[in-house]
Design an enzyme around this catalytic site. Structure first.
Site, short mmCIF file in Angstrom:
data_model
loop_
_atom_site.label_atom_id
_atom_site.label_comp_id
_atom_site.label_asym_id
_atom_site.label_seq_id
_atom_site.Cartn_x
_atom_site.Cartn_y
_atom_site.Cartn_z
N TYR A 43 -38.34 19.63 -45.90
CA TYR A 43 -37.40 20.67 -46.32
C TYR A 43 -37.81 21.48 -47.53
O TYR A 43 -37.24 22.54 -47.76
CB TYR A 43 -36.01 20.05 -46.55
N GLY A 45 -39.82 24.07 -49.43
CA GLY A 45 -40.66 25.20 -49.04
C GLY A 45 -39.92 26.00 -47.99
O GLY A 45 -38.71 25.91 -47.84
N GLY A 47 -38.48 27.18 -44.46
CA GLY A 47 -38.02 26.49 -43.27
C GLY A 47 -37.44 25.13 -43.58
O GLY A 47 -37.07 24.83 -44.72
N HIS A 63 -30.15 21.59 -50.90
CA HIS A 63 -30.27 22.95 -51.41
C HIS A 63 -30.23 23.96 -50.26
O HIS A 63 -29.55 24.99 -50.34
CB HIS A 63 -31.56 23.08 -52.22
N ASP A 64 -30.95 23.66 -49.17
CA ASP A 64 -30.92 24.54 -47.99
C ASP A 64 -29.50 24.65 -47.44
O ASP A 64 -29.04 25.75 -47.08
CB ASP A 64 -31.85 24.02 -46.89
N ASP A 105 -28.86 26.12 -57.14
CA ASP A 105 -30.14 25.93 -57.83
C ASP A 105 -30.03 24.87 -58.92
O ASP A 105 -30.92 24.03 -59.08
CB ASP A 105 -30.63 27.25 -58.42
#
Length: 138
Positions: A43, A45, A47, A63-64, A105
């Site tokens: 996860y 980076g 994509g 975070h995604d 963040d």
């Protein structure tokens, strides 16, 4: 040399919140997000799919998911405001959407800091073919 080239590619086109995210990771976790998490696990980076490989990779998964819940602004480009109070990052500003990006963040950077001991170099540039399991829901 290959690593330097990859780092340059990761930085091309980075603006707004992604630069701020890097700054928060440096400030809170004390390490470079681009270097340590730019291509880590399933996860961290660009994509993301499969199952997070460890606690550090789970920070990126969360975070995604957090970015996925942001509406009405662009989490990767919009600039937010924050301050530091007694060594703690506090997200601010009047725009609730940008404040939400900042919180995503801040939480991720704190997660990286709290899970430094789980970081495992074997997940650095982890092959995507190892991330084929069904993704868990956010």
């Amino acid at each position: 040399m290959r690593t330097l080239w990859i780092m340059a590619v990761l930085l091309v086109g980075v603006e707004g919140s992604l630069v701020q995210f890097e700054t928060l990771i440096m400030k809170i976790a004390g390490r470079s997000g681009v270097w340590y998490y730019g291509s880590y696990g399933c996860y961290c980076g660009s994509g993301g799919q499969g199952r997070p490989q460890d606690a550090s990779d789970r920070c990126c998964f969360v975070h995604d998911c957090c970015y996925g819940k942001v509406t009405d602004c662009d989490p990767k480009a919009d600039v937010y405001t924050y301050s530091e109070e007694n060594g703690v990052v506090v997200c601010g500003g009047d725009d609730p959407c940008k404040k939400q990006i900042c919180e995503c963040d801040r939480v991720a950077a704190t997660c990286f800091r709290d899970n430094k001991d789980t970081y495992d170099n074997k997940y650095w540039f982890f092959p995507a073919k190892n991330c084929q399991e069904e993704s868990e829901p956010c």
